[in-house]
Scaffold this active site. Structure first.
Site, short mmCIF file in Angstrom:
data_model
loop_
_atom_site.label_atom_id
_atom_site.label_comp_id
_atom_site.label_asym_id
_atom_site.label_seq_id
_atom_site.Cartn_x
_atom_site.Cartn_y
_atom_site.Cartn_z
N GLU A 64 17.14 -67.69 -6.25
CA GLU A 64 15.76 -67.61 -6.71
C GLU A 64 15.71 -67.79 -8.23
OE1 GLU A 64 13.70 -63.82 -6.77
OE2 GLU A 64 11.92 -64.78 -5.94
N GLU A 91 9.59 -55.10 -1.05
CA GLU A 91 9.10 -56.50 -1.00
C GLU A 91 9.92 -57.23 -2.06
OE1 GLU A 91 6.85 -57.40 1.15
OE2 GLU A 91 6.18 -55.43 1.80
N CYS A 119 6.76 -65.01 -5.71
CA CYS A 119 7.84 -64.70 -4.76
C CYS A 119 7.79 -65.61 -3.55
CB CYS A 119 7.72 -63.24 -4.32
SG CYS A 119 6.08 -62.85 -3.68
#
Ligand code: NAP
Length: 487
Positions: free
Chosen positions: A390, A258, A292
């Protein structure tokens, strides 16, 4: 309020084979409160030999039992008692998470801890429903399937939702009959240690669950090559995930990952703008942007762009930022210094790329603590680094669009594919755009809504595998086919 958890469970210790104890080296490190920069307690600095002890313990607990072969209702009973134990220790767990991560106490009480108990109950309810299937096999034979656990699961988790992301892995892994070795992030290990105590008190047999604290470069990396680990369930950055997958190939263990995200949140010209702005604020800044699935790219139809930005800036500039132990606080500090440094660096990158700073842009804070203002960049173009990479902090990039096609193209134009969302009152547009967005979850007129029954996971570089829901337990099961000749 205090700077200490109610009781220093596991202070300076690992949890292996059903008991707390020191690491082989005896080394410990300070765990730092990001709101004060003061030490909370000492944490054991585990090494490869500690991981090996934990794996051997989990291996015995799996190979000798009784956990994997325990009747379903007994296994479920332990998981239900763990949920009860989490609720009984709710205040201690919430305080640990708030001190360790810097999240507001209202949030750790209202979400992290509550959800952890609910997830254990959800998977406890599934234990007795792990049915196999009888398959057609001719008149003189019988064929059926068994769903069996994988063995020893290595769970590796990041710093931003320490309790929840651990429980997302541990609860289904145990429900399926596996045993677990968990490595929490070095910066935020406190709830993992308390959870170990709760689980032992709930009657989980020795060795079924172990916690090894330490750093990723040594303990984390040792998971990938350890022959006694059958599966790794990893949550963390895409860069670490790729390294882990490559390293794990040598032992052919199963891996689910993940990973990171750069979520696009689309506001169309027919949206309920007030609701969309509130949702966009939460999407971008929830957990100080260390999420996230954050909507860190806001794509706004050009006709409503300026109005949305004005309203959003007004919300960002009035939000209570401060002591996470204060119940009025909405945004706390970043979880550790490196994360704050990264945010400051990306503000500089955005400015150097020509983005316009509409709001925030500095720490806005004197004194200790890793605080940073919610920051909004406009005039952003899709190829800018601040729109592609990110950041994992409170920085929102706003990009205008003119058509639905352009919005989808920009939204899908990063390597990531974890979460996205859209705001519209046109049901046909909602379905059409949702179908085109390349991400594991799409929210329509909302953001960050979760049910335990609903799985999430990545598309593209956001990883593979699913957590929560019925799909979540499948990641910890394998199928066996049994043929019986009745001649
Ligand atoms: P990270 O640096 O990748 O670390 C994640 C975990 O991996 C930590 O426990 C870390 O240990 C460990 N680790 C580091 N190097 C390792 C290695 N070579 N082998 C095995 N494990 C290793 O990520 P982070 O900065 O903690 O977390 C932020 C990232 O997680 C973001 O990218 C975010 O999007 C992602 N995330 C994804 C999800 C999701 O569900 N997709 C959820 C939450 C967060 P140490 O920290 O102890 O060094």
């Amino acid at each position: 309020m205090t700077n200490q958890p109610a009781r220093a469970v596991g202070d300076g210790q690992l949890f292996i084979d059903g008991k707390f104890g020191p690491s082989d080296s005896g080394k410990t490190v300070e765990d730092i409160n990001p709101a004060t920069e003061l030490p909370i307690c000492q944490v054991a600095w585990g090494g490869e030999s500690d991981l090996d002890r934990a794996v051997q313990s989990a291996r015995r607990a799996f190979d000798v039992g009784p956990w994997p072969t325990m009747p379903g209702k007994e296994r479920a009973g332990v998981l239900y008692r763990i949920a009860d134990g989490i609720e009984a220790a709710a205040e201690d767990l919430a305080l640990r998470e708030t001190l360790d991560v810097g999240k507001p106490i209202t949030f750790t009480r209202g979400f992290d801890v509550r959800a952890a108990a609910e997830i254990f109950r959800y998977y406890a309810g599934m234990v007795e429903q792990l049915e196999g299937a009888a398959r057609p096999a001719g008149a003189r034979s019988l064929q059926y399937t068994r769903r069996e656990p994988l063995g020893v699961v290595g769970a590796i988790t990041p710093f931003n939702f320490p309790l929840n992301l651990a429980v997302n892995k541990i609860a289904p892994a145990l429900a399926a009959g596996n045993t677990v070795v968990h490595k929490p992030a070095e910066q935020t290990p406190l709830t993992a240690l308390k959870l170990a105590e709760i689980m032992a008190e709930a009657g989980l047999p020795e060795g079924v669950h172990n916690v090894v604290t330490g750093d990723g470069a040594t303990v984390g990396a040792a998971f990938s090559v350890h022959p006694g680990i059958d599966k790794i369930s990893f949550t963390g950055s895409t860069a670490t995930g790729k390294r882990l997958i490559a390293a794990a190939a040598g032992t052919l263990k199963r891996v689910t990952v993940e990973l990171g995200g750069k979520g696009a949140n689309l506001i169309f010209d027919d949206a309920d703008l007030e609701a969309a702005v509130q949702s966009a604020f939460q999407a971008a800044f929830f957990n100080t942007g260390q999420f996230c699935m954050s909507g860190s790219r806001l794509l706004v139809h050009r006709s409503v762009h300026d109005e949305v930005v004005d309203r959003l800036a007004a919300v960002a500039e009035s939000v209570p930022i401060g002591d996470p132990l204060d119940e009025a606080t909405v945004l706390g500090p970043l979880a550790h210094r490196a994360q704050l440094d990264k945010v400051i660096e990306y503000v500089g990158i955005g400015l150097a790329e020509g983005a316009e700073l509409r709001s925030g842009g500095s720490t806005g804070h004197e004194g200790p603590g890793f605080y940073h203002q919610p920051t909004i960049f406009t005039g952003v173009t899709p190829e800018m680094r601040v729109a592609q990479e990110e950041i994992f902090g409170p920085i929102l990039t706003v990009l205008p669009f003119d058509t639905d096609e352009e919005a989808v193209e920009i939204a899908n134009g990063t390597p990531y594919g974890l979460a996205s969302g859209l705001h519209t009152q046109n049901i046909r547009r909602a379905h059409n755009v949702a179908a085109q967005l390349q991400s594991g979850i799409v929210w329509v007129n909302t953001w960050a809504q979760f049910e335990n029954s609903t799985s999430f996971g990545g598309y593209k570089s956001s990883g593979y595998g699913r957590e929560l829901g019925p799909e979540g337990i499948e990641e910890y099961l394998q199928y066996k086919t049994v043929y019986i000749n009745v001649d």
